[in-house]
Every structure is written in structure tokens, then in C-alpha cells.
Scaffold this active site. Structure first.
Site, short mmCIF file in Angstrom:
data_model
loop_
_atom_site.label_atom_id
_atom_site.label_comp_id
_atom_site.label_asym_id
_atom_site.label_seq_id
_atom_site.Cartn_x
_atom_site.Cartn_y
_atom_site.Cartn_z
N GLU A 1 24.88 61.16 50.56
CA GLU A 1 24.72 60.99 52.01
C GLU A 1 23.38 60.35 52.34
OE1 GLU A 1 27.10 61.74 54.14
OE2 GLU A 1 28.36 63.10 52.95
N THR A 2 23.38 59.51 53.36
CA THR A 2 22.17 59.02 53.99
C THR A 2 22.25 59.39 55.47
OG1 THR A 2 21.91 57.20 52.42
CG2 THR A 2 20.75 57.00 54.52
#
Length: 264
Positions: free
Chosen positions: A46-47
Site C-alpha cells: 500500500e501507498t
């Protein structure tokens, strides 16, 4: 234009364990295509992208492949960055506007506590491909908002899984959570692993949002509202959960491992 990007290992107090997430605190709005490109470039599970919004922050999460509706470890990482980088006072609550509504985070000594929606799973009949892909018998299968929960007999089966990821990718859900009671005297109550090849994550190291379903699942079985879960991936991570009605308090720690500049 330069953009600071910070990588945080979440649900751990040690570098290079837990689940890494990248965090961008934006000075101006950016479009979804740009955020997806950055997430693909970072190539982490995830970002997170934050944009100040009144007294709180708008928060979006992207895997390398898609935007998602809920992510625990990147929210934990985001709160950690906001306090560490001085965007919030040490005793201030972090408040996020997200696709899953308003989420909050508070500091409790060395821990960060996230207030997330509970996702009580319901018994379901699994597709044949699910159990074929896992290659182990299930003692129960339930379905939450995003994921299947597959309970197996013991911790050894959870740790020893080598699923057929190509088969799992055909199942139209965000992910598959495999779980069991923990071995006695481990210091935690249940173990799990999370597989999400359909959203570009073959195995997620530690999945906070999965514990929104695991908390009510194990709370019902163990007859306790406060539990400790261990996600038994290669990196591993600890999640403290407390079921409070239709909410789950997810407790974890976080450590910054990298800070850089994204140059466009």
C-alpha cells in the site's frame, strides 16, 4: 515538483519487519492516475496519500494495481508520519476522511490505536476453487465485506500454507484470510495469513483491515473482546484488537525506515 515520501514498517517496533507502507503528505490535490503511478513505482502492498482537510486529512490508499476502500497498516503508518513529522501535536488525535468513512488514530504510549469499523463475517459456502487453491481442509469458512475467512485446524497449517495463487486470483474478492487458534503459550490468541493476488498482493505481511473481520470472528469463538493476533507471514507482525460494538480498536507500533524525495 518534489514530493516527500516516507516508508514506514507498520505493526512492528523493529525495522524490516511488519508491513511496509509508503506515505505521501500532499501540499495540493493530485489525481488518481498520478497516485496509482506512484504506488506502482513504490511497489509496496500500500501507498497512502494524505491531504489536509479542515481539522483532519483526506486519506487514500493504493496497491500497485488498484485503489482500495480500507487499509489498516497504511493508516497506522500515516498516523505515525503525521506525529513524527510535526503535522500533528503529540497528544492530538489523527482524523481521516476515507472511502470507509471517518477513521481516527490515537497514541497510547508506544502504541498507535486505530478506530475502524467492525466487519462481522457470516458463514458461507465457498467456491470449490478456494479450498483447492489452499490445499488444506477448512473447519469453517465465512465471508466479510471484502474477504473470505478460512479457519484451519492449527497454527502449523497456517504457517505451512503454499497456496496456488493463480487459482486464488480467479476468486472475485479482495483477499483470502487463513486463520487458526494460536499454539498454547505463544503470547497471542490467533494467527493468520492474508493472500490478495487479485489486487496485486500475493501475500500481505500484516493486514490491519483483515482484523476488522478477525476480531469479531475470534471474539465470538474465544468469548473475549480483547485479543492479540499474530500475522504469520515471512516478516510477521502483531496486532492488538478490541471489539467495541460495531467498531474495532486496532493497536500496533510503527518505525520509519526511509525518507526520500519523489522528483517529477
Amino acid at each position: 515538483m518534489e514530493q516527500t515520501i516516507i516508508q514506514v514498517d507498520a505493526f512492528t517496533d523493529e525495522p524490516f519487519r511488519g508491513n511496509p507502507a509508503a506515505v505521501c503528505v500532499l501540499s495540493e490535490p493530485r489525481d488518481a492516475q498520478w497516485m496509482q503511478q506512484v504506488a506502482a513505482e513504490m511497489n509496496l502492498s500500500e501507498t497512502a496519500f494524505l491531504l489536509r482537510q479542515g481539522e483532519g486529512f483526506q486519506l487514500s490508499w493504493f496497491t500497485p494495481a488498484v485503489e482500495v476502500e480500507l487499509c489498516g497498516h497504511a493508516t497506522l503508518a500515516s498516523a505515525h508520519v503525521l506525529w513524527q513529522e510535526g503535522y500533528l501535536a503529540p497528544d492530538a488525535e489523527a482524523r481521516f476522511s476515507t472511502l470507509s468513512g471517518i477513521l481516527t488514530a490515537r497514541r497510547n504510549a508506544e502504541w498507535i490505536e486505530l478506530n475502524f469499523p467492525a466487519d462481522p463475517p457470516q458463514p458461507t459456502t465457498p467456491p470449490a476453487a478456494l479450498l483447492d487453491a489452499l490445499g488444506v481442509p477448512a473447519t469453517a469458512v465465512e465471508m466479510g465485506k471484502f474477504d473470505y475467512i478460512v479457519e484451519v485446524e492449527n497454527e502449523q497449517q497456517v504457517r505451512g500454507l503454499t497456496p496456488n495463487l493463480a487459482l486464488l486470483q480467479e476468486i472475485p474478492v479482495r483477499g483470502i484470510i487463513v486463520t487458526s487458534r494460536a499454539n498454547p503459550d505463544t503470547g497471542y490468541d490467533f494467527v493468520s495469513r492474508f493472500f490478495g493476488p487479485r489486487v496485486g498482493i500475493n501475500e500481505d505481511p500484516v493486514t490491519g483491515s483483515a482484523h476488522c473481520a478477525l476480531a469479531p470472528y475470534w471474539s465470538q469463538r474465544l468469548q473475549r473482546s480483547t485479543l492479540i493476533g499474530y500475522q504469520a507471514s515471512r516478516r510477521g507482525g502483531l496486532v492488538r484488537v478490541q471489539l467495541q460494538g460495531d467498531r474495532v480498536i486496532l493497536g500496533g507500533q510503527a518505525v520509519t525506515v526511509l525518507k526520500g524525495i519523489l522528483i517529477e
